[in-house]
Design an enzyme around this catalytic site. Structure first.
Site, PDB file in Angstrom:
ATOM      1  N   ASP A 288      29.876 -96.751  37.736  1.00 18.25           N
ATOM      2  CA  ASP A 288      30.161 -97.821  38.660  1.00 18.25           C
ATOM      3  C   ASP A 288      31.519 -97.823  39.239  1.00 18.25           C
ATOM      4  O   ASP A 288      32.088 -97.208  38.327  1.00 18.25           O
ATOM      5  CB  ASP A 288      29.783 -99.077  38.859  1.00 18.25           C
TER       6      ASP A 288
HETATM    7  C1  BGC Z   1      29.441-102.168  43.216  1.00 21.44           C
HETATM    8  C2  BGC Z   1      28.368-101.109  43.557  1.00 21.44           C
HETATM    9  C3  BGC Z   1      29.160 -99.996  44.339  1.00 21.44           C
HETATM   10  C4  BGC Z   1      30.345 -99.596  43.701  1.00 21.44           C
HETATM   11  C5  BGC Z   1      30.665 -98.260  44.701  1.00 21.44           C
HETATM   12  C6  BGC Z   1      30.924-101.908  42.896  1.00 21.44           C
HETATM   13  O1  BGC Z   1      31.723-102.738  42.974  1.00 21.44           O
HETATM   14  O2  BGC Z   1      29.050-102.309  42.071  1.00 21.44           O
HETATM   15  O3  BGC Z   1      27.283-101.453  43.853  1.00 21.44           O
HETATM   16  O4  BGC Z   1      28.101 -99.071  45.019  1.00 21.44           O
HETATM   17  O5  BGC Z   1      30.576-100.977  43.709  1.00 21.44           O
HETATM   18  O6  BGC Z   1      31.787 -99.295  45.758  1.00 21.44           O
END
Ligand code: BGC
Length: 730
Positions: A288
């Site tokens: 993530d």
């Molecule tokens: C979120 C994810 C997301 C990622 C990419 C993160 O802050 O937890 O769900 O896919 O950002 O943008």
């Protein structure tokens, strides 16, 4: 023997320098430069904490001057981008990768296509209330067609984090509190996103998330610890991710949280033992955003270098925007602290995905013309409208709905007139101009109405309200949450409606006119007084770009509502987490004092899981339960006992009445949506395989324990017919 594809990838890896290999693991986000100088991560942060709106984020991403770190791209140091969602930029960057980097390896573009791309469909929690895998697959297919036309190759979806705590803002992004529904929803989305053949230009790899149990953060607080038994993890949380892996998802994103103390990002047990060895997952893992670096904050690694080492060892292939791999892997490998083999395996998996997506043959899968033709096509809008009508839950109707065209209408509440709010959280490809609010839809459909926001400068405008309501036969009250109040980093310690909105509702009720409350929200709300006093309530959620039209379809009865809640509506925030499949306690709540309950709040929810009304009524009779060799078979007669055609979602639950480990009081095992004409009866059949009736015992063996099992069938989790049978599993 190696197949040709493997040989090709191996040969390519053979040619790569250490730096180029590490480059393939690097997912980078553009930094904004010029007047508005900020990194991609900071910009995301600004959107999440409300400093800029989603629209501003989208606008900046498409218009502001950006630094894509092109020198690094030329040098083969970037394998993927996050957040590039337009064909022009994607193709420009792809051209640099393919034509100007030494080995010409194409880029992989990842993007958060969570509930539609430009054609934004209802938030996932809403869409799950349709209980319809075919619909989930269709909207995912449409999203993939649009997103791939804008240059996207992989979406960070579906999110299948079972979410039992309404305080958590991200309940909006998944399919609610139930394990089976999350799994079915996720698998359908994976099939829709990826299509039958990943190499087709309109196929988009699905990155399921957030592995694992992100929805179980303590106290509903985002990113918080998750501490749970291995049994519960296996029974309630892991199956939904597994369903997506089985459906062929090509990527997995580990969750931000720790699981029993070990952050998922460096959790070797999760990422290798379970995901790869047990489930046979062969795709890529993507951290993530910034999560590898955050292992230092978790206090499990001393510094970023140690985090890089642990993450690669644990099995993270791609580093989303933390830069930790780029900074540290070469040094670690050169110092002999990490085996280059581990790096090669990660590179192999990433290249394999690029091969599967057909990027080596066709790195440019789209162009601006195709993008223009594909986005927000009329048929996409029609699907968004259908999905929205199928997602809206009629919670209450004391003979107010459907409205008839002769009635004079007054509409109150800012949310009735705010198109940009209709998309809900996580709709970064959305454009406000595409969205239709309730008021705009009434204009377009030439329905005459009076409108007032109801609250002006933080005060309920009582005089104006009374004046307008005076002229109306029915008043519509739009209340609920702003889209920024759910989604990531949007946990709440109070999920009731703000006092000012309750005051607005009271003012309208006092006019004596029938009130229809239309709720816009991204999570279950605690609305005991609204539920008691307002005669008609439609849960519209954040319905997407066709919001206004879909609401009118339901309010005027062009569409008969059929959705059912996939999440429990508590009476008060203090009941959270409140969910239907809780375990029996030794002192089930009851009248006597020493039972499991609260002194100041009812035990029951306001609206239970599975609940939702229609403009017709359904009755259930003649439940029969029998066993065959490998399954329990149930039949039930469902009758449309009302006056119009309608769809009913028939639900089948089970309780293992006695077992050595306490079992849930009810667990959803099957469901079916049926269409019935007035007066029509049909027999609905369910088969619940024995294998779905076991549980993990204390030694973590999946066990089948003979004994009494109660089966429940009905239109929600509370009101149903039941039959008990003895199962010996022989
Ligand atoms: C979120 C994810 C997301 C990622 C990419 C993160 O802050 O937890 O769900 O896919 O950002 O943008």
């Amino acid at each position: 023997m190696m197949d040709v594809q493997t040989q090709k990838i191996e040969a390519l890896i053979g040619e790569m320098t250490l730096e180029e290999k590490i480059g393939q693991l690097q997912q980078c986000g553009p930094s904004l430069v010029g007047a508005f100088e900020v990194s991609f991560e900071e910009l995301l942060d600004m959107m999440f904490d409300g400093r800029i709106s989603q629209e501003e984020f989208g606008r900046l991403m498409s218009t502001a001057e950006k630094d894509f770190h092109e020198d690094d791209l030329r040098a083969g140091k970037i394998g993927s981008y996050n957040g590039v969602g337009d064909a022009l930029t994607a193709n420009r960057l792809q051209k640099i990768a393919v034509e100007e980097s030494r080995l010409g390896i194409p880029l992989l573009f990842g993007y958060d296509v969570i509930h539609g791309f430009r054609t934004v469909t209802p938030i996932p929690l809403a869409e799950s209330c349709a209980w319809e895998p075919e619909l989930w697959q269709k909207t995912a297919r449409m999203s993939a067609e649009e997103a791939t036309a804008a240059g996207v190759h992989m979406t960070f979806a579906p999110m299948v984090d079972v979410a039992k705590d309404a305080r958590w803002g991200r309940v909006s992004e998944g399919a609610g509190e139930d394990t089976l529904l999350n799994g079915d929803y996720g698998a359908a989305k994976v099939r829709g996103f990826q299509g039958p053949d990943l190499s087709q230009a309109d196929a988009m790899a699905a990155c399921l998330k957030h592995f694992a149990a992100y929805g179980a953060g303590e106290a509903g607080k985002d990113y918080n610890r998750v501490d749970m038994s291995a049994q519960r993890l296996r029974e309630e949380y892991l199956p939904a991710y597994k369903a997506c892996v089985d459906a062929g998802a090509r990527a997995v994103m580990p969750a931000f949280n720790d699981l029993n103390g070990v952050p998922c990002t460096v959790n070797e047990w999760l990422l290798r033992d379970v995901l790869r060895d047990e489930w046979g997952f062969e795709g890529i893992t993507v951290s993530d955003a910034n999560a590898i670096a955050e292992c230092v904050n978790h206090g499990v690694t001393t510094n970023r270098q140690a985090a890089a080492k642990e993450a690669l060892q644990a099995g993270i292939d791609m580093d989303m925007t933390s830069n930790v791999y780029a900074e540290n892997l070469a040094g670690l490998i050169e110092a002999g602290e990490l085996a280059v083999d581990l790096l090669d395996q990660a590179v192999y998996r990433i290249l394999k995905l690029k091969v599967e997506l057909g990027l080596f043959e066709n790195p440019y899968r789209t162009d601006e013309e195709k993008e223009k033709r594909t986005l927000v096509r009329p048929e996409n809008r029609a699907l968004a409208r259908e999905a929205a009508t199928k997602s809206m839950v009629l919670l209450k109707n004391d003979a107010v709905l459907p409205l008839n065209p002769q009635q004079k209408i007054a509409v109150f509440g800012a949310l009735a007139n705010d198109p940009g709010q209709m998309t809900g959280a996580w709709a970064i490809g959305a454009q406000e101009n595409d969205c239709v609010s309730l008021v705009q839809a009434m204009d377009a459909q030439e329905i005459s109405y009076a409108y007032h926001p109801g609250i002006v400068d933080g005060i309920v405008a009582k005089d104006e309200i009374n004046q307008l309501a005076e002229t109306a036969d029915v008043v519509i009250l739009a209340i609920g949450e702003q889209k920024e109040e759910s989604g990531e980093a949007a946990s709440k310690a109070d999920i009731s409606l703000p006092t000012i909105q309750l005051e607005l509702a009271e003012t309208l009720l006092r006019t004596g006119k029938p009130v229809v409350a239309v709720l816009f929200n991204g999570r279950p709300l605690a609305i005991p007084t609204v539920a008691e006093q307002v005669p008609a309530i439609l849960e519209a959620w954040h319905p997407g770009i066709e919001a206004g039209n879909a609401i009118l379809d339901i309010l005027y009865g062009a569409v008969n509502p059929s959705a059912k809640l996939t999440t429990t509506f508590p009476f008060a925030t203090g009941q959270c987490p409140l969910y239907y499949d809780h375990i029996s306690t030794g002192r089930p709540g009851g009248k006597s004092k020493f039972t499991s309950k609260y002194l100041d709040t009812p035990l029951e929810p306001v609206y239970p899981f599975g609940y939702g009304l229609s403009y017709t009524t359904f009755s259930y009779s003649n439940l029969q339960v029998r066993t065959t060799d490998d399954a329990v078979r149930l039949t039930v007669t469902v009758t449309n006992s009302g006056a119009r055609e309608g769809e009913e979602i028939v639900q089948c639950y089970v309780q293992d009445i006695v077992a050595k480990r306490a079992r849930p009081v009810k667990q959803l095992k099957a469901y079916q949506k049926v269409l019935l004409q007035p007066g029509e009866s049909i027999t609905v059949e369910f088969a619940v395989p024995f294998e779905k009736l076991g549980y993990y015992d204390q030694k973590m063996d999946y066990t089948f324990e003979a004994g009494e099992f109660a089966f429940f069938v009905g239109g929600n989790s509370r009101d149903n017919l039941s039959e008990t049978i003895h199962l010996s599993f022989i």
